[in-house]
Design a protein around this motif. Sequence first.
Motif: not given
Length: 352
Positions: A77-96
């Motif tokens: 849902s909106k404002d959920t915190w996630v992490r990227l699995k692949l590429g340059t941003y692997k492991g980085d924090l992101a907000k939906v």
Amino acid sequence: MEKCMDVQSQGIKQQIKSVITLDYLTNYIYIEADKEAHVKEACKGMQHIYSNTKPMLVPIKEMTDVLSVKSKSVELSKDTWVRLKLGTYKGDLAKVLDVDNVRQRVTIKLIPRIDLKALANKLEGNEVGKKKKNFVPPPRFINNREMKYMHIPVERKQDAITGEYFETIDGMMFKDGYLYKTVSMKSISSQNIQPSFDELEKFRKPGKDSDGDMAGLSTVFANRKKGHFMKGDAVIVVRGDIKNLMGWVEKVEEESVYIRSNIPGFKEFLAVNEKELCKYFKPGDHVKVVSGAQEGATGMVVKVEGHVLIISSDTTKEGIRVFADIVVESSEITFGITKLGDYVLHRLMQME
């Protein structure tokens, strides 16, 4: 089940060991038995089972897959915190920011990892030097003045759906320094994402007012365990009409926490939803961190900044910044190295 009970009542020995159905595989059942004849006998006379269909033996390699349990998917849902699995941003924090369940894609924002020098050379048509193996640019917010200084063209475009304006650089979309991307749900991890305080601080752009630390608190609240509040806990209301009211927990009933307020002369208990409450501590309290990156650390509260505590660590004597909600009062003291060879901390020794 009825046939099983009927056979048992007749004193006939059961030849079937188990019967399994799977939610995601309709119109099939799995029957465990020693022989095919036992399966046919068990299915004889039963409605909705085609007796003329020959039972198929499940290959040994597939048996574990049949009995494997699918992990419960986390609803994005909106404002959920996630992490990227692949590429340059692997492991980085992101907000939906947006979820498209039909196309199985999500729009996220994250801190960019852009090699500006390489990007400028690429856009100018210059030869780009060979990158170091496994080189990943550090995360940093995009600055329009820096783009102008490096002669990197920036286009301002309006999103046709949302109407929002973005800065577009080489096909990438930016806003307020963040990178906006639309990615597949399979390329992100959303289970048990607990950003550390430092990560949340880095994610919040300097000088950008994001309602204090409420964004970080929302993440902490989402990861609370049952029995979080206990009788006697000092608490403060962080949302709603009675925001900033302080008190002490008297009892907890499911999601309602009954508190005794600090208002003089007011003796009635107030029922507050647990999601509107946060633990409260004051300088001088000795505490222990019970979750997050600093879990297990103990120390004394030396400063309180909203819902964030600055703790002087018992081990390093350095300051630790944590949310008050992941801390409990404790007399326990953690030490660093307590033993070195034959020498143990606090043991009396004779000097020679």
